[in-house]
Write a protein that holds these residues in place. Structure first.
Motif, PDB file in Angstrom:
ATOM      1  N   VAL A   1       0.969  -1.261   0.009  1.00 40.51           N
ATOM      2  CA  VAL A   1       0.147  -0.108   0.182  1.00 40.51           C
ATOM      3  C   VAL A   1       0.843   1.275  -0.045  1.00 40.51           C
ATOM      4  O   VAL A   1       1.651   1.382   0.642  1.00 40.51           O
ATOM      5  CB  VAL A   1      -0.859   0.046   1.330  1.00 40.51           C
ATOM      6  CG1 VAL A   1      -1.639   1.388   1.218  1.00 40.51           C
ATOM      7  CG2 VAL A   1      -1.647  -1.267   1.346  1.00 40.51           C
ATOM      8  N   ASP A   2       0.589   2.128  -0.910  1.00 43.66           N
ATOM      9  CA  ASP A   2       1.382   3.369  -1.080  1.00 43.66           C
ATOM     10  C   ASP A   2       0.390   4.816  -1.079  1.00 43.66           C
ATOM     11  O   ASP A   2       1.029   5.581  -1.525  1.00 43.66           O
ATOM     12  CB  ASP A   2       2.476   3.314  -2.174  1.00 43.66           C
ATOM     13  CG  ASP A   2       1.754   3.614  -3.413  1.00 43.66           C
ATOM     14  OD1 ASP A   2       0.594   3.064  -3.688  1.00 43.66           O
ATOM     15  OD2 ASP A   2       2.460   3.768  -4.458  1.00 43.66           O
ATOM     16  N   ASP A   3      -0.813   4.446  -0.892  1.00 49.89           N
ATOM     17  CA  ASP A   3      -1.951   5.402  -0.693  1.00 49.89           C
ATOM     18  C   ASP A   3      -2.947   5.423   0.393  1.00 49.89           C
ATOM     19  O   ASP A   3      -2.836   4.099   0.794  1.00 49.89           O
ATOM     20  CB  ASP A   3      -2.388   5.787  -2.003  1.00 49.89           C
ATOM     21  CG  ASP A   3      -2.032   6.725  -2.903  1.00 49.89           C
ATOM     22  OD1 ASP A   3      -1.419   7.920  -2.562  1.00 49.89           O
ATOM     23  OD2 ASP A   3      -1.891   6.739  -4.271  1.00 49.89           O
ATOM     24  N   ALA A   4      -3.615   6.365   0.983  1.00 45.91           N
ATOM     25  CA  ALA A   4      -4.492   6.227   1.887  1.00 45.91           C
ATOM     26  C   ALA A   4      -5.744   5.454   1.323  1.00 45.91           C
ATOM     27  O   ALA A   4      -6.774   6.533   1.079  1.00 45.91           O
ATOM     28  CB  ALA A   4      -4.784   7.374   2.536  1.00 45.91           C
ATOM     29  N   ILE A   5      -5.727   4.327   0.791  1.00 43.10           N
ATOM     30  CA  ILE A   5      -6.897   3.533  -0.001  1.00 43.10           C
ATOM     31  C   ILE A   5      -8.123   3.306   1.010  1.00 43.10           C
ATOM     32  O   ILE A   5      -9.131   3.296   0.595  1.00 43.10           O
ATOM     33  CB  ILE A   5      -6.383   2.142  -0.649  1.00 43.10           C
ATOM     34  CG1 ILE A   5      -6.001   1.398   0.416  1.00 43.10           C
ATOM     35  CG2 ILE A   5      -5.289   2.603  -1.597  1.00 43.10           C
ATOM     36  CD1 ILE A   5      -5.685  -0.283  -0.333  1.00 43.10           C
ATOM     37  N   PHE A   6      -8.050   3.704   2.344  1.00 42.03           N
ATOM     38  CA  PHE A   6      -8.873   3.392   3.038  1.00 42.03           C
ATOM     39  C   PHE A   6      -9.820   4.634   3.280  1.00 42.03           C
ATOM     40  O   PHE A   6     -10.898   4.375   3.887  1.00 42.03           O
ATOM     41  CB  PHE A   6      -8.443   2.986   4.642  1.00 42.03           C
ATOM     42  CG  PHE A   6      -7.276   4.015   5.241  1.00 42.03           C
ATOM     43  CD1 PHE A   6      -7.366   5.193   5.551  1.00 42.03           C
ATOM     44  CD2 PHE A   6      -5.966   3.606   4.852  1.00 42.03           C
ATOM     45  CE1 PHE A   6      -6.719   6.118   5.944  1.00 42.03           C
ATOM     46  CE2 PHE A   6      -4.953   4.602   5.233  1.00 42.03           C
ATOM     47  CZ  PHE A   6      -5.409   5.754   5.769  1.00 42.03           C
ATOM     48  N   LEU A   7      -9.571   5.580   2.655  1.00 41.36           N
ATOM     49  CA  LEU A   7     -10.522   6.745   2.723  1.00 41.36           C
ATOM     50  C   LEU A   7     -11.612   6.654   1.419  1.00 41.36           C
ATOM     51  O   LEU A   7     -12.567   7.569   1.570  1.00 41.36           O
ATOM     52  CB  LEU A   7      -9.729   7.906   2.246  1.00 41.36           C
ATOM     53  CG  LEU A   7      -8.715   8.520   3.433  1.00 41.36           C
ATOM     54  CD1 LEU A   7      -8.053   9.685   3.056  1.00 41.36           C
ATOM     55  CD2 LEU A   7      -9.262   8.672   4.596  1.00 41.36           C
ATOM     56  N   ARG A   8     -11.341   5.461   0.748  1.00 40.67           N
ATOM     57  CA  ARG A   8     -12.441   5.245  -0.567  1.00 40.67           C
ATOM     58  C   ARG A   8     -13.572   4.273  -0.018  1.00 40.67           C
ATOM     59  O   ARG A   8     -13.160   3.348   0.519  1.00 40.67           O
ATOM     60  CB  ARG A   8     -11.735   4.884  -1.775  1.00 40.67           C
ATOM     61  CG  ARG A   8     -10.519   5.791  -1.986  1.00 40.67           C
ATOM     62  CD  ARG A   8     -11.278   7.165  -2.624  1.00 40.67           C
ATOM     63  NE  ARG A   8     -10.308   8.038  -3.291  1.00 40.67           N
ATOM     64  CZ  ARG A   8      -9.916   9.173  -2.832  1.00 40.67           C
ATOM     65  NH1 ARG A   8     -10.399   9.731  -1.636  1.00 40.67           N
ATOM     66  NH2 ARG A   8      -8.961  10.145  -3.250  1.00 40.67           N
ATOM     67  N   ARG A   9     -14.709   4.416  -0.106  1.00 39.29           N
ATOM     68  CA  ARG A   9     -15.791   3.603  -0.029  1.00 39.29           C
ATOM     69  C   ARG A   9     -15.729   3.377   1.203  1.00 39.29           C
ATOM     70  O   ARG A   9     -16.032   1.964   1.760  1.00 39.29           O
ATOM     71  CB  ARG A   9     -15.813   2.493  -1.092  1.00 39.29           C
ATOM     72  CG  ARG A   9     -16.156   3.025  -2.440  1.00 39.29           C
ATOM     73  CD  ARG A   9     -15.921   1.605  -3.177  1.00 39.29           C
ATOM     74  NE  ARG A   9     -16.019   2.051  -4.750  1.00 39.29           N
ATOM     75  CZ  ARG A   9     -17.400   2.200  -5.448  1.00 39.29           C
ATOM     76  NH1 ARG A   9     -18.382   2.020  -4.783  1.00 39.29           N
ATOM     77  NH2 ARG A   9     -17.220   2.486  -6.694  1.00 39.29           N
ATOM     78  N   ASN A  10     -15.522   4.129   2.530  1.00 40.08           N
ATOM     79  CA  ASN A  10     -15.624   3.848   3.808  1.00 40.08           C
ATOM     80  C   ASN A  10     -14.550   2.889   4.187  1.00 40.08           C
ATOM     81  O   ASN A  10     -14.452   2.228   5.336  1.00 40.08           O
ATOM     82  CB  ASN A  10     -16.997   3.333   4.366  1.00 40.08           C
ATOM     83  CG  ASN A  10     -18.146   4.455   4.187  1.00 40.08           C
ATOM     84  OD1 ASN A  10     -17.756   5.528   4.416  1.00 40.08           O
ATOM     85  ND2 ASN A  10     -19.330   3.949   3.674  1.00 40.08           N
ATOM     86  N   GLY A  11     -13.596   2.693   3.361  1.00 44.10           N
ATOM     87  CA  GLY A  11     -12.358   1.809   3.586  1.00 44.10           C
ATOM     88  C   GLY A  11     -12.671   0.440   3.601  1.00 44.10           C
ATOM     89  O   GLY A  11     -11.878  -0.707   4.139  1.00 44.10           O
ATOM     90  N   ARG A  12     -13.820  -0.296   3.106  1.00 41.04           N
ATOM     91  CA  ARG A  12     -14.273  -1.448   3.290  1.00 41.04           C
ATOM     92  C   ARG A  12     -13.459  -2.400   2.545  1.00 41.04           C
ATOM     93  O   ARG A  12     -13.009  -3.576   2.969  1.00 41.04           O
ATOM     94  CB  ARG A  12     -15.600  -1.718   2.626  1.00 41.04           C
ATOM     95  CG  ARG A  12     -16.229  -3.219   2.725  1.00 41.04           C
ATOM     96  CD  ARG A  12     -17.804  -3.108   2.128  1.00 41.04           C
ATOM     97  NE  ARG A  12     -18.243  -4.594   2.196  1.00 41.04           N
ATOM     98  CZ  ARG A  12     -19.215  -4.780   1.539  1.00 41.04           C
ATOM     99  NH1 ARG A  12     -19.999  -4.166   1.075  1.00 41.04           N
ATOM    100  NH2 ARG A  12     -19.635  -6.417   1.688  1.00 41.04           N
ATOM    101  N   ALA A  13     -12.988  -2.313   1.267  1.00 38.96           N
ATOM    102  CA  ALA A  13     -12.079  -2.995   0.329  1.00 38.96           C
ATOM    103  C   ALA A  13     -10.667  -3.126   1.193  1.00 38.96           C
ATOM    104  O   ALA A  13     -10.104  -4.193   1.389  1.00 38.96           O
ATOM    105  CB  ALA A  13     -12.015  -2.485  -1.007  1.00 38.96           C
TER     106      ALA A  13
END
Length: 337
Positions: A101-113
């Motif tokens: 992980v190299d981005d704050a991907i948990f900020l998208r779609r409530n972090g579900r994925a």
């Protein structure tokens, strides 16, 4: 030989190039075969919404076919989600997984994925400490590995740089430049011999800067090093948000590897790097941008000192050699033996 399958966002995506592809030869020398499984077109949806259903179907079919080739592999690296912001066919992977992980991907779609992948993975590799601190609530096996710089490619120039204040990156980051456009104009008006050098996939659309104050160069992998070497000062403006805290300061590291002093927004990993060594100046306001850029324009000796120390820091803690050793520690762990 251990075999590692890396599912990426696409072969030319920066995170693929710098967090996966450049390790291939380094790992092979250590008896680890790294094979990329790229997205068919892109893991990111097309801009036109009407194209997205067909794009999604193509990518899912492509990914399912790739999963059928995993029998001979020992470990799978997932670069984020196979389909951006969604957890899809990852659930069918029956090999040990490393989530990179190299981005704050948990900020998208409530972090579900992000949460689902973090819980499924045996190990998570994060590009900075902010990401690691977040993902630790879902997985105890975390290693911070910055995005590596190939310091044998990204080198200080042997010739004198142009009088350029430089920015290199994707056009998706232009809004950060636009936010400091007035400050940049003020600096360039005070210093008519200097220009703003933009290296990107397309030209920016400035509203205050005059065309003669800007030099645009289209980015390509063949010329990316020389483009940075032309610069005298590297800049990296950001806003102060949860998303930018997840950024791994890669353009800043590339400037430093090429011996440039930096002027950057004093947030996130940028702030961390500024604390690690005297490599440049941090900004919090338009006035800071004007003062700090002017300070470096006026002081060639300071530019040189910051540039030398920045290069040293990259070699010591952010080089491809350093990060390869960190990856080997992960891949040699008992979870993957």
């Amino acid at each position: 030989m251990k075999k590692v399958a890396a599912f990426t966002q696409g072969c030319l995506v920066p995170s693929t190039r710098f967090r996966i592809s450049q390790y291939e030869h380094k790992l092979r020398a250590c008896e680890i075969e790294l094979v990329q499984f790229d997205a068919k077109v892109s893991a990111y949806p097309p801009a036109a919404k009407w194209q997205r259903p067909w794009w999604l179907l193509q990518e899912l079919i492509h990914r399912v076919s790739q999963l059928g080739k995993l029998k001979s592999y020992d470990v799978v690296i997932l670069q984020r989600e196979m389909i951006s912001t969604l957890a899809t066919v990852e659930r069918f992977i029956n090999k040990p997984i490393i989530l990179d992980v190299d981005d704050a991907i948990f900020l998208r779609r409530n972090g579900r994925a992000a949460r689902q992948l973090a819980q499924k993975a045996q190990h998570i590799v994060c590009g900075n400490q902010y990401l690691a601190d977040y993902f630790r609530q879902y997985n105890a096996h975390i290693t911070v590995i910055p995005t590596a710089v190939d310091t044998q490619r990204f080198l200080p120039s042997a010739t004198k740089a142009e009088t350029y204040i430089g920015w290199s990156g994707s056009s998706s980051g232009f809004h950060f430049l636009y936010a400091i456009e007035a400050a940049l104009r003020s600096v360039l008006l005070l210093n008519p011999g200097w220009k703003l050098h933009i290296v990107a996939d397309k030209p920016p659309t400035f509203t205050v800067l005059e065309p003669e104050q800007v030099v645009f160069e289209k980015w390509s992998p063949e010329t990316e090093v020389q483009s940075i070497q032309k610069m005298a000062i590297g800049i990296m403006p950001l806003d102060d948000s949860a998303w930018t805290k997840g950024k791994c300061s890669y353009k800043m590291l590339l400037y430093m590897a090429c011996g440039l002093p930096v002027v950057v927004s004093d947030v996130g990993m940028n702030a961390q790097l500024l604390k690690e060594a005297e490599i440049g100046l941090g900004t919090r306001s338009d006035n800071d941008w004007i003062q700090h850029l002017q300070q470096l324009i006026d002081d060639a000796e300071l530019r040189n000192r910051f540039g030398i120390r920045g290069r040293q820091l990259v070699e010591e803690q952010y080089s491809l050699q350093y990060c390869t050793a960190k990856w080997l520690q992960v891949l040699d762990g008992e979870q993957f033996s």
